[in-house]
Design a protein around this motif. Structure first.
Motif, PDB file in Angstrom:
ATOM      1  N   PRO A 199      11.385 -56.879  29.676  1.00 31.06           N
ATOM      2  CA  PRO A 199      10.671 -56.497  28.445  1.00 31.06           C
ATOM      3  C   PRO A 199      11.036 -55.098  27.951  1.00 31.06           C
ATOM      4  O   PRO A 199      11.155 -54.873  26.740  1.00 31.06           O
ATOM      5  N   ALA A 200      11.231 -54.157  28.857  1.00 31.63           N
ATOM      6  CA  ALA A 200      11.631 -52.814  28.432  1.00 31.63           C
ATOM      7  C   ALA A 200      13.040 -52.821  27.860  1.00 31.63           C
ATOM      8  O   ALA A 200      13.327 -52.111  26.885  1.00 31.63           O
ATOM      9  N   LEU A 201      13.936 -53.616  28.436  1.00 33.25           N
ATOM     10  CA  LEU A 201      15.288 -53.719  27.891  1.00 33.25           C
ATOM     11  C   LEU A 201      15.260 -54.225  26.452  1.00 33.25           C
ATOM     12  O   LEU A 201      16.029 -53.748  25.602  1.00 33.25           O
ATOM     13  N   ARG A 202      14.392 -55.177  26.177  1.00 29.98           N
ATOM     14  CA  ARG A 202      14.304 -55.716  24.819  1.00 29.98           C
ATOM     15  C   ARG A 202      13.845 -54.645  23.832  1.00 29.98           C
ATOM     16  O   ARG A 202      14.435 -54.457  22.754  1.00 29.98           O
ATOM     17  N   ALA A 203      12.789 -53.927  24.201  1.00 33.74           N
ATOM     18  CA  ALA A 203      12.258 -52.899  23.309  1.00 33.74           C
ATOM     19  C   ALA A 203      13.281 -51.789  23.088  1.00 33.74           C
ATOM     20  O   ALA A 203      13.447 -51.287  21.969  1.00 33.74           O
ATOM     21  N   LEU A 204      13.993 -51.412  24.144  1.00 36.91           N
ATOM     22  CA  LEU A 204      14.939 -50.306  24.031  1.00 36.91           C
ATOM     23  C   LEU A 204      16.194 -50.705  23.258  1.00 36.91           C
ATOM     24  O   LEU A 204      16.824 -49.859  22.607  1.00 36.91           O
ATOM     25  N   LEU A 205      16.580 -51.978  23.310  1.00 37.26           N
ATOM     26  CA  LEU A 205      17.699 -52.418  22.482  1.00 37.26           C
ATOM     27  C   LEU A 205      17.345 -52.303  21.002  1.00 37.26           C
ATOM     28  O   LEU A 205      18.150 -51.817  20.188  1.00 37.26           O
ATOM     29  N   LEU A 206      16.144 -52.729  20.628  1.00 33.65           N
ATOM     30  CA  LEU A 206      15.739 -52.606  19.224  1.00 33.65           C
ATOM     31  C   LEU A 206      15.637 -51.142  18.824  1.00 33.65           C
ATOM     32  O   LEU A 206      15.972 -50.772  17.686  1.00 33.65           O
ATOM     33  N   ALA A 207      15.202 -50.286  19.759  1.00 35.23           N
ATOM     34  CA  ALA A 207      15.133 -48.856  19.465  1.00 35.23           C
ATOM     35  C   ALA A 207      16.531 -48.284  19.232  1.00 35.23           C
ATOM     36  O   ALA A 207      16.739 -47.460  18.327  1.00 35.23           O
ATOM     37  N   LEU A 208      17.516 -48.723  20.042  1.00 36.35           N
ATOM     38  CA  LEU A 208      18.893 -48.271  19.858  1.00 36.35           C
ATOM     39  C   LEU A 208      19.434 -48.737  18.510  1.00 36.35           C
ATOM     40  O   LEU A 208      20.121 -47.979  17.804  1.00 36.35           O
ATOM     41  N   ASP A 209      19.122 -49.962  18.131  1.00 35.28           N
ATOM     42  CA  ASP A 209      19.594 -50.495  16.851  1.00 35.28           C
ATOM     43  C   ASP A 209      19.039 -49.682  15.684  1.00 35.28           C
ATOM     44  O   ASP A 209      19.763 -49.333  14.741  1.00 35.28           O
ATOM     45  N   ARG A 210      17.749 -49.359  15.746  1.00 35.85           N
ATOM     46  CA  ARG A 210      17.159 -48.528  14.683  1.00 35.85           C
ATOM     47  C   ARG A 210      17.809 -47.141  14.651  1.00 35.85           C
ATOM     48  O   ARG A 210      18.085 -46.584  13.579  1.00 35.85           O
ATOM     49  N   TRP A 211      18.052 -46.604  15.820  1.00 37.74           N
ATOM     50  CA  TRP A 211      18.599 -45.241  15.937  1.00 37.74           C
ATOM     51  C   TRP A 211      19.977 -45.135  15.291  1.00 37.74           C
ATOM     52  O   TRP A 211      20.242 -44.217  14.520  1.00 37.74           O
ATOM     53  N   VAL A 212      20.862 -46.093  15.590  1.00 42.79           N
ATOM     54  CA  VAL A 212      22.221 -45.993  15.045  1.00 42.79           C
ATOM     55  C   VAL A 212      22.244 -46.234  13.533  1.00 42.79           C
ATOM     56  O   VAL A 212      23.199 -45.840  12.855  1.00 42.79           O
ATOM     57  N   LYS A 213      21.201 -46.862  13.010  1.00 46.27           N
ATOM     58  CA  LYS A 213      21.134 -47.106  11.575  1.00 46.27           C
ATOM     59  C   LYS A 213      20.372 -46.021  10.832  1.00 46.27           C
ATOM     60  O   LYS A 213      20.054 -46.173   9.649  1.00 46.27           O
ATOM     61  N   GLY A 214      20.076 -44.929  11.543  1.00 48.14           N
ATOM     62  CA  GLY A 214      19.431 -43.800  10.893  1.00 48.14           C
ATOM     63  C   GLY A 214      17.933 -43.870  10.863  1.00 48.14           C
ATOM     64  O   GLY A 214      17.281 -43.092  10.142  1.00 48.14           O
ATOM     65  N   GLY A 215      17.346 -44.767  11.657  1.00 47.17           N
ATOM     66  CA  GLY A 215      15.902 -44.898  11.680  1.00 47.17           C
ATOM     67  C   GLY A 215      15.258 -43.972  12.703  1.00 47.17           C
ATOM     68  O   GLY A 215      15.800 -42.919  13.054  1.00 47.17           O
ATOM     69  N   ALA A 216      14.106 -44.394  13.191  1.00 41.76           N
ATOM     70  CA  ALA A 216      13.330 -43.571  14.113  1.00 41.76           C
ATOM     71  C   ALA A 216      14.093 -43.307  15.402  1.00 41.76           C
ATOM     72  O   ALA A 216      14.898 -44.131  15.860  1.00 41.76           O
ATOM     73  N   LEU A 217      13.841 -42.151  15.987  1.00 38.29           N
ATOM     74  CA  LEU A 217      14.418 -41.841  17.288  1.00 38.29           C
ATOM     75  C   LEU A 217      13.818 -42.753  18.347  1.00 38.29           C
ATOM     76  O   LEU A 217      12.653 -43.165  18.250  1.00 38.29           O
ATOM     77  N   PRO A 218      14.580 -43.081  19.380  1.00 39.07           N
ATOM     78  CA  PRO A 218      14.016 -43.876  20.470  1.00 39.07           C
ATOM     79  C   PRO A 218      13.018 -43.050  21.264  1.00 39.07           C
ATOM     80  O   PRO A 218      12.978 -41.819  21.154  1.00 39.07           O
ATOM     81  N   PRO A 219      12.189 -43.692  22.075  1.00 43.42           N
ATOM     82  CA  PRO A 219      11.239 -42.919  22.891  1.00 43.42           C
ATOM     83  C   PRO A 219      11.963 -41.979  23.847  1.00 43.42           C
ATOM     84  O   PRO A 219      13.150 -42.140  24.128  1.00 43.42           O
ATOM     85  N   ALA A 220      11.238 -41.015  24.340  1.00 41.71           N
ATOM     86  CA  ALA A 220      11.819 -39.980  25.189  1.00 41.71           C
ATOM     87  C   ALA A 220      12.384 -40.562  26.476  1.00 41.71           C
ATOM     88  O   ALA A 220      11.891 -41.568  26.999  1.00 41.71           O
ATOM     89  N   SER A 221      13.434 -39.897  26.992  1.00 38.41           N
ATOM     90  CA  SER A 221      13.990 -40.280  28.296  1.00 38.41           C
ATOM     91  C   SER A 221      12.921 -40.146  29.373  1.00 38.41           C
ATOM     92  O   SER A 221      12.046 -39.275  29.309  1.00 38.41           O
ATOM     93  N   VAL A 222      13.025 -41.032  30.374  1.00 38.66           N
ATOM     94  CA  VAL A 222      12.090 -40.995  31.493  1.00 38.66           C
ATOM     95  C   VAL A 222      12.885 -41.218  32.767  1.00 38.66           C
ATOM     96  O   VAL A 222      13.414 -42.313  33.001  1.00 38.66           O
ATOM     97  N   TYR A 223      12.979 -40.180  33.596  1.00 39.90           N
ATOM     98  CA  TYR A 223      13.713 -40.297  34.853  1.00 39.90           C
ATOM     99  C   TYR A 223      13.274 -39.170  35.786  1.00 39.90           C
ATOM    100  O   TYR A 223      12.723 -38.157  35.336  1.00 39.90           O
ATOM    101  N   PRO A 224      13.508 -39.298  37.084  1.00 38.01           N
ATOM    102  CA  PRO A 224      13.105 -38.250  38.035  1.00 38.01           C
ATOM    103  C   PRO A 224      13.892 -36.969  37.808  1.00 38.01           C
ATOM    104  O   PRO A 224      15.069 -36.996  37.428  1.00 38.01           O
ATOM    105  N   ARG A 225      13.228 -35.836  38.079  1.00 40.43           N
ATOM    106  CA  ARG A 225      13.844 -34.537  37.851  1.00 40.43           C
ATOM    107  C   ARG A 225      13.614 -33.609  39.045  1.00 40.43           C
ATOM    108  O   ARG A 225      12.576 -33.670  39.713  1.00 40.43           O
ATOM    109  N   ILE A 226      14.595 -32.753  39.254  1.00 43.79           N
ATOM    110  CA  ILE A 226      14.480 -31.768  40.324  1.00 43.79           C
ATOM    111  C   ILE A 226      13.347 -30.798  40.026  1.00 43.79           C
ATOM    112  O   ILE A 226      12.568 -30.421  40.923  1.00 43.79           O
ATOM    113  N   ALA A 227      13.220 -30.392  38.774  1.00 39.73           N
ATOM    114  CA  ALA A 227      12.278 -29.341  38.403  1.00 39.73           C
ATOM    115  C   ALA A 227      10.835 -29.680  38.741  1.00 39.73           C
ATOM    116  O   ALA A 227      10.047 -28.793  39.094  1.00 39.73           O
TER     117      ALA A 227
END
Length: 660
Positions: free
Chosen positions: A464-492
């Motif tokens: 389900p997340a892959l589906r949502a993020l693909l549509l977000a990427l499609d909007r992004w490359v066409k000049g639409g809304a930015l995708p949601p923020a990156s989420v990953y582990p961090r050293i800080a």
């Protein structure tokens, strides 16, 4: 035009012709899924065929292809290739969403319909069930596949593998090596990746080691035989290879394929579909009647091997046409943290370091790992995956998605941390990275039953997340809304750590890994930069990159990353790693690409009887209704933040509820 672009334009114009797709052959064209209509987009058609192309070996865009300068030429002085393709497109192309979505096949197999359409596994698009729930069709994507791997076996009928035919450098011989790992004791033959140049044993050597870090032991020449020029066996005939042992066979091979053409063929095929109306003979572009279509953007999705292909294509400078237009506007490398052993003489793109156990000498996991330019602490050089596309201003937007397996098996931490493992690096503004916490490499297990010591991790579904993020990427490359923020582990924030710092819950019968895959480094010889490996087998280098992994909580579940509903409201400890069983051999070593799921006890009494320190399901959620309500809330929150679609909320609730 600024000075840099003017120089580039003059350089390109100095060549009399470009590489191109020269001919399209349509083998079949007809309704898809029995003519089913997919909402407002309507029905789809399926087009199957072959594409033929030729490359100018002297053009700067192609000079980096290993061995292309010595490849056979046609009468026009070009290097020829041909490949399979399949297309699913709206019957009325102007009802589509204007996006070409290229799915990088994995060893010849199509992947995206299973991952995003919830379709059953399989490679045959002629079967109506291949459409799954129709997600990609309902959203109007034009789907494209093509062959990029040289040397795949020919197959007939439904679901054939997507092949690419490239020239071989006839008469060229060189030492190569193969590595074999068998997970049962029934294997008596080992296939070679290339034809042996000689069956004389003086030019060959077979060794075996019990573990990754064990010294290899030579097997006497009397202990093995060539079955023919394409396989070996142990002696006497019928002797099985030892399960779990790592066999390495060095031999002289002949006639290498010019495998790096896979990148250029993909570049030129997608470019043809985007920018050309017909081939040289007048055959129309298959994206629409008469070659007319509404495609304005191109995305690429590649999973596992396919994701490594996209990262390698980007780093190699193949995301630009020879006249400086972008090939892909956005790419989604999924579950891939390295590149491929592809643009090399005697390439083996199906061999990857990130399998976790064995195959350590293959050069797919080589610097650079990150998109941003960094200094390599090993070579002291500087590079990044974006270096070449930045020079031409054709860098795509990136949505990279990874499972927990990529941290443990593929050293994904080097994508977001410096080479010393001491600090996080800033991502470029056109890159998003999403770590799906507590997931394994693929939803379906990759190892046979019993090969891993614990049940596979099929509890957390990232689709389900892959589906949502693909549509977000499609909007992004066409000049639409930015995708949601990156989420990953961090050293800080202490969520990306050394494995030794983790404190796993003490569970009966559960053993934890000694370490993640160590990302061993090797010396391949002086011509490695040309795609030629002279040191065979490669010599082990003493340098090691630090490999970091996601921090865990008291349940053993990862604290950071995108916590999908099944992870945010857990019913088990889920990991991206598992360990090999005694039955499979090499017990305790990382078990290929599988994770494990260790369910919580149902109630306090069951937990106490098992001496399980993790709270039981009843202690966490009281009853099934409470558990299901929290799953629904978690899914709705992900939807609110842009990581989920409304249509997937109840599907997730129904699936996760089965854990009670």
């Amino acid at each position: 035009m600024n000075g840099r672009w003017f120089v580039l334009a003059l350089l390109l114009l100095s060549f009399s012709s470009f590489s191109e797709v020269t001919k399209i052959q349509i083998l079949s064209h007809g309704p898809y899924a029995g003519g089913k209509a997919f909402g407002a987009i309507g029905p789809y058609v399926r087009v199957v065929g072959r594409f033929h192309g030729e490359l100018d070996a002297t053009n700067p865009a192609n000079r980096g292809i290993a061995d292309i300068r010595i490849a056979p030429r046609n009468k026009r002085g070009k290097v020829e290739y041909s490949g399979d393709f399949e297309i699913l497109r709206p019957a009325d192309p102007f009802k589509g969403n204007g996006t070409l979505l290229y799915d990088v096949n994995n060893r010849g197999d199509k992947m995206i319909l299973q991952q995003l359409n919830d379709a059953p596994p399989g490679n045959a698009l002629e079967r109506p069930e291949s459409a799954g729930d129709g997600f990609l069709m309902r959203h109007g994507f034009t789907l494209v596949w093509s062959g990029w791997t040289a040397g795949l076996p020919r197959s007939q009928g439904a679901g054939h593998l997507l092949r690419l035919d490239v020239p071989r450098v006839l008469g060229l011989e060189q030492p190569v090596w193969d590595e074999f790992l068998f997970d049962d004791a029934n294997q008596t033959e080992a296939p070679l990746s290339f034809s042996a140049a000689t069956l004389g044993k003086g030019a060959a050597r077979l060794t075996v080691r019990e573990r990754n870090d064990a010294l290899p032991v030579a097997i006497a020449a009397t202990g093995w035989d060539f079955l023919d020029d394409g396989a070996i066996r142990l002696s006497p005939p019928g002797t099985p290879f030892k399960s779990g042992a790592l066999y390495q066979f060095s031999y002289r091979a002949r006639n290498p394929p010019v495998a790096g053409i896979g990148y250029a063929a993909t570049r030129d095929w997608v470019s043809f579909l985007r920018y050309q109306q017909q081939d040289r003979e007048g055959t129309p572009n298959p994206l629409g009647p008469g070659g007319r279509h509404n495609i304005t953007a191109a995305l690429a999705h590649g999973s596992s091997q396919g994701g490594g292909f996209l990262r390698g294509m980007l780093h190699g400078g193949f995301n630009e046409t020879e006249d400086l237009r972008a090939v892909f506007d956005g790419i989604n490398p999924h579950n891939a943290s390295a590149r491929l052993f592809l643009n090399f003489r005697f390439a083996q793109p199906n061999r990857v370091h990130g399998m976790g156990y064995g195959f350590l000498g293959y050069p797919d996991a080589a610097f650079p790992y990150a998109y941003e330019k960094l200094r390599d602490p090993k070579s002291r050089g500087e590079d990044g995956l974006f270096e070449r596309c930045r020079a031409r201003d054709v860098c795509p937007k990136i949505v990279q998605t990874v499972s927990s397996t990529e941290y443990w098996q593929g050293a994904h931490s080097l994508n977001t941390a410096d080479g010393a493992g001491e600090k996080d690096i800033a991502l470029p503004e056109n890159v998003r990275i999403y770590h799906f916490a507590g997931t394994q490499h693929a939803l379906q297990p990759t190892m046979r039953k019993g090969a891993c010591a614990a049940p596979p991790n099929v509890a957390v579904d990232a689709r389900p997340a892959l589906r949502a993020l693909l549509l977000a990427l499609d909007r992004w490359v066409k000049g639409g809304a930015l995708p949601p923020a990156s989420v990953y582990p961090r050293i800080a924030d202490g969520t990306l750590v050394r494995a030794a710092a983790q404190k796993w819950p003490q569970l009966a019968g559960v053993v934890v890994p000694r370490s993640p895959n160590p990302l061993a480094q090797f010396d391949y010889g002086a011509r490695f930069g040309e795609g030629i490996i002279d040191t065979v087998p490669p010599a082990l280098h003493q340098f090691r990159y630090p490999v970091l992994v996601p921090a865990i909580d008291s349940d053993g579940n990862e604290r950071a990353g995108l916590r999908l509903p099944e992870r945010a409201v857990p019913s088990a400890t889920t990991t991206g790693w598992s360990l090999r069983s005694a039955e499979a051999g090499a017990a305790g070593e990382l078990c290929y690409l599988d994770g494990m799921a260790l369910p919580f006890a149902r109630n306090a009494a069951e937990r106490e009887a098992a001496k399980d320190p993790r709270p039981s399901m009843a202690e966490r959620y009281q009853d099934r209704a409470g558990f299901v309500a929290r799953i629904r809330t978690a899914a709705q929150e992900l939807q609110r933040r842009g990581y989920y679609l409304e249509e997937d909320v109840e599907k997730t609730v129904n699936r996760a509820a089965r854990a009670w």
